[in-house]
Structure formats: C-alpha cells, structure tokens
Design a protein around this motif. Structure first.
Motif, short mmCIF file in Angstrom:
data_model
loop_
_atom_site.label_atom_id
_atom_site.label_comp_id
_atom_site.label_asym_id
_atom_site.label_seq_id
_atom_site.Cartn_x
_atom_site.Cartn_y
_atom_site.Cartn_z
N GLY A 111 0.76 -1.24 0.00
CA GLY A 111 0.00 0.00 0.00
C GLY A 111 0.79 1.28 0.00
O GLY A 111 0.20 2.37 0.09
N ASN A 112 2.12 1.24 -0.11
CA ASN A 112 2.91 2.46 -0.16
C ASN A 112 2.85 3.08 -1.56
O ASN A 112 2.70 2.39 -2.57
CB ASN A 112 4.37 2.17 0.20
CG ASN A 112 4.54 1.91 1.68
OD1 ASN A 112 4.14 2.71 2.52
ND2 ASN A 112 5.12 0.76 2.02
N ARG A 113 3.01 4.40 -1.62
CA ARG A 113 2.97 5.13 -2.88
C ARG A 113 4.34 5.17 -3.53
O ARG A 113 5.32 5.58 -2.90
CB ARG A 113 2.48 6.57 -2.65
CG ARG A 113 1.09 6.67 -2.04
CD ARG A 113 0.63 8.15 -1.98
NE ARG A 113 1.58 8.96 -1.22
CZ ARG A 113 1.54 9.12 0.09
NH1 ARG A 113 0.60 8.50 0.80
NH2 ARG A 113 2.41 9.90 0.69
N ILE A 114 4.41 4.77 -4.80
CA ILE A 114 5.66 4.80 -5.57
C ILE A 114 5.49 5.83 -6.68
O ILE A 114 4.64 5.69 -7.56
CB ILE A 114 5.98 3.43 -6.18
CG1 ILE A 114 5.89 2.31 -5.14
CG2 ILE A 114 7.36 3.46 -6.84
CD1 ILE A 114 5.96 0.92 -5.74
N ALA A 115 6.32 6.87 -6.66
CA ALA A 115 6.25 7.92 -7.68
C ALA A 115 6.98 7.47 -8.94
O ALA A 115 8.05 6.88 -8.87
CB ALA A 115 6.88 9.20 -7.15
N TYR A 116 6.36 7.76 -10.09
CA TYR A 116 7.02 7.47 -11.36
C TYR A 116 6.64 8.50 -12.39
O TYR A 116 5.63 9.21 -12.26
CB TYR A 116 6.70 6.05 -11.84
CG TYR A 116 5.29 5.83 -12.36
CD1 TYR A 116 5.02 5.88 -13.73
CD2 TYR A 116 4.24 5.56 -11.49
CE1 TYR A 116 3.72 5.67 -14.19
CE2 TYR A 116 2.96 5.34 -11.95
CZ TYR A 116 2.70 5.40 -13.31
OH TYR A 116 1.43 5.19 -13.78
N ALA A 117 7.46 8.61 -13.43
CA ALA A 117 7.20 9.54 -14.53
C ALA A 117 7.51 8.85 -15.84
O ALA A 117 8.39 7.98 -15.91
CB ALA A 117 8.05 10.80 -14.37
N ILE A 118 6.79 9.23 -16.89
CA ILE A 118 6.94 8.63 -18.21
C ILE A 118 7.32 9.72 -19.21
O ILE A 118 6.72 10.80 -19.22
CB ILE A 118 5.64 7.95 -18.68
CG1 ILE A 118 5.26 6.83 -17.72
CG2 ILE A 118 5.78 7.41 -20.10
CD1 ILE A 118 3.93 6.16 -18.05
#
Length: 393
Positions: free
Chosen positions: A130-137
């Motif tokens: 349930g942890n938030r993982i930041a990503y960008a494309i």
C-alpha cells in the motif's frame, strides 16, 4: 520546423532526426550540432560558434568536438572521408554543403509525455503493502525501466539537473522511459519498514503494471544494479534486456576479510546535516573525481534531500553486505555491462565477475575514474551513444 536535406528530416519541435524514413538515435549534442548546421546551410560554422551553441560556451576538448562531428556525420549518412554532407573547412570549422528545404507548418501533436517538455508529470503506483511509488513517463517506443542508485534520487529535482535530463532526453527520443523514486526517497512514500532489493524489484513490476507495460528493458546504475538483477532473475518475463553501469556482484564487506571503517558511511553520517554538506561532496567526488563539478554538486544536494540520514545509513549497510552472485545464472536476457577502468568505489574486477556470471553478457570498459559519466566529461557522448544503441537493437 522541419528541415529536409540529403534524405534526412530534422524536426526541431520533436527533437527527432530521420534518414530514409527511419528514425535515427542521436545523442543530444550531436542533434544540436546538426541543428546548428542546417540552420546555417552553406555558411561556415566556426569552432567558436559550435562551442557557444552546442556546449554553452564551456571549455571542451578537441577529442569531444571531433567525436561529436563524427557522430553527426554518421547520423546523416556521411563520413570524414567523403564529406558529402558535412564538410570540414581546415582550421576554421564546418559547413553543411547540401540543399536544405524548410517546412514551417505546425507539427502534428506529439505523445502525451516526452523528454523535451518543460514540465514533467508524476504519477503514483501502489506497492503490495500500500505504499505510494512515484514514477514519470517520457518519450515513446519500446519501454525502458530505470533503476537509480538507492535512495539518492528525486524525480522532481533531477528533472533540472543537466546530466540527468540529457540522458532522459536521449533515451526518450527512441524509447518510452519509465523513471521512479525508490520507496523511502524522493517523491515516493518515505515511510518504509523494510529495505530489500527483491522487494524493490517487485515494486518496479508494480510501476510497470500501473504504466500498462508488460515487458521493458532495464537500465541500472551503481547500487541500482542490485534490484535490477533481482528483477531480471526473478521476473524474466518482465525484462527484455539489461544494462548495468558501475555495477558489482559483492558489496565492499564481502570483498575483503578486514573490517575497515567504511569512509562512505562515515561521510553520510557526518554530512547529512546541512551545515556539514562538504562531507557529502567528498563522498560524491570520490566516485567521480574527474567531474565536472557543477552537476556533481547538484546530485549531492539532491541526495541529501531525497531521504533521511537513517534510511541512507540503513541502505548503505545493506549494500555493503549484499551479494547477487546466486542470481547471475538466472539472468537470461541480453545484458550489457559498462564500467570505468579506474573506478575506486567498485573495481573493474566486479564488472568482470558480472560479465562472467551472466550468460552471453558483454562488457564495455571506459577509460576513466568516474564511477558514472557526467555531462561535460569527454566520455559522456560515448556513454550515451553506447546506451542508446544497445536499447535501439
């Protein structure tokens, strides 16, 4: 605008170059040089003009300029002997000697995410707990997932660091690049109970799922090699190919029987306090003694703000004691290993162990002491070219 010449089309809005209808992968400085030449077709472009526009007026070696010119000739289907497109004017500069036509119509709408936008869009995936993982494309094409050194990255900050941005743009011209912040750092959730490289591999799979990507090439640098190898070994269906830069099989504690004090850990412990940041600069400089220093300072400050000192010390302890030796035979995808010949942090012997342990892996050695190449270093263009060419084939 679109510039048409010698069977090539250069689009300066999308930052693309095509030849005979096929897109050509070019490093940013090579693209900038070709763009400069087509804008001044038929005119002499002096070395001073090239230095000013392509290298922003920085002092640059003749070998770096020559490599850039060679790259530009190759990209447009020319060579130094024929000089049918780009001609050298002895001791003065270059001249584009073919006819150029310019199409000033508005380009078609590009992809929603691209490496040359002024802003990036950060999304979030969820880990299994349930942890938030930041990503960008950014970009489009075959997918590439990137593992950075553990805990020192921040997607928002690195977007404005020239070395980081140039590599992002270079890959995004030919690939869909997926960048993320490791849980515990940057824009991701920093409340992490366990630091584990296998779990980090699982978290990248969660990011791929969120991005609707089934399979990707994996690009890893330094400590990022540990979760990258875990991903290639444990999730072979998700990894198309693997690039390792500055990697290793065994952490420093496993390479020696002595229990000497870890100077990097000492620098982290002392330097995370803002008033003592010089200790952290010493840490980074030991990894990249040949500089350049501007980006190194920015990367150092990004690392200090990306996570807590306690988390960074914990990950350092895990890195020191880590070994991926049992996983190497399980890596089946095409693998390219890049390493600095005089790397003081992780010796060349570690890269040779990686190449010997992974079936059909290839090793390319760069003649430098920098653990990772930085923009402005004489070998930067070569590094970018090797990475993008491997990803393109």
């Amino acid at each position: 605008m679109e510039y048409h010449f010698a069977g090539c089309t250069l689009n300066d809005a999308r930052l693309t170059l095509t030849r005979a209808g096929a897109q050509v992968a070019v490093e940013p400085k090579v693209f900038d040089l070709i763009h400069l030449l087509v804008r001044h077709a038929g005119d002499l472009v002096t070395r001073d003009r090239m230095t000013e526009e392509v290298w922003a007026g920085r002092i640059v070696s003749e070998s770096a300029i020559s490599a850039c010119i060679a790259g530009a000739r190759k990209a447009v289907g020319d060579d130094g002997k024929t000089q049918a497109v780009i001609r050298t004017v002895a001791r003065r500069g270059l001249m584009l000697v073919v006819t150029v036509t310019v199409d000033e119509k508005e380009p078609e709408q590009g992809p929603s995410f691209n490496g040359w936008e002024n802003t990036q869009r950060i999304r979030y995936a969820s880990s299994i707990d349930g942890n938030r993982i930041a990503y960008a494309i950014t970009g489009s094409g075959p997918a590439v997932a990137r593992f950075t050194p553990n805990m020192i990255n921040d997607l928002e900050v690195e977007w404005n660091i020239p070395t980081k941005r140039r590599m992002t743009d270079a890959i995004s011209r030919q690939n869909l690049l997926i960048r993320s912040d490791t849980l515990g750092s940057g824009q991701s959730d920093r409340r992490v109970a366990e630091l584990d490289f296998a779990r980090q591999a699982d978290q990248m799979c969660a990011v791929l799922d969120a991005a609707n990507v089934d399979r990707a090439a994996v690009l890893s640098e330094s400590g990022g090699v540990l979760p990258a190898i875990n991903m290639a070994a444990r999730h072979p269906d998700r990894v198309a190919k693997l690039i390792i830069m500055g990697g290793y099989v065994d952490g420093p504690e496993r390479r020696t029987t002595s229990r000497a004090v870890d100077p990097i850990r000492t620098s982290i412990d002392a330097g995370w306090d803002k008033s003592q940041r010089g200790f952290l600069m010493g840490w980074m400089s030991s990894y990249c003694p040949e500089g350049p220093l501007d980006d190194l300072r920015a990367i150092t400050e990004m690392a200090r703000n990306a996570t807590s000192k306690e988390t960074m010390l914990a990950i350092r302890d895990r890195i020191n004691a880590a070994s991926v030796a049992p996983l190497l035979p399980k890596v089946q995808c095409p693998t390219l290993i890049l390493h600095a010949r005089h790397d003081a942090g992780h010796p060349l012997d570690e890269a040779q162990k990686l190449a010997a342990g992974i079936r059909n892996a290839e090793l390319a050695v760069f003649d430098t002491a920098n653990h990772l190449p930085l923009a402005g270093h004489p070998l930067w263009d070569q590094y970018v070219s090797v990475v993008t060419e491997f990803l393109a084939h």
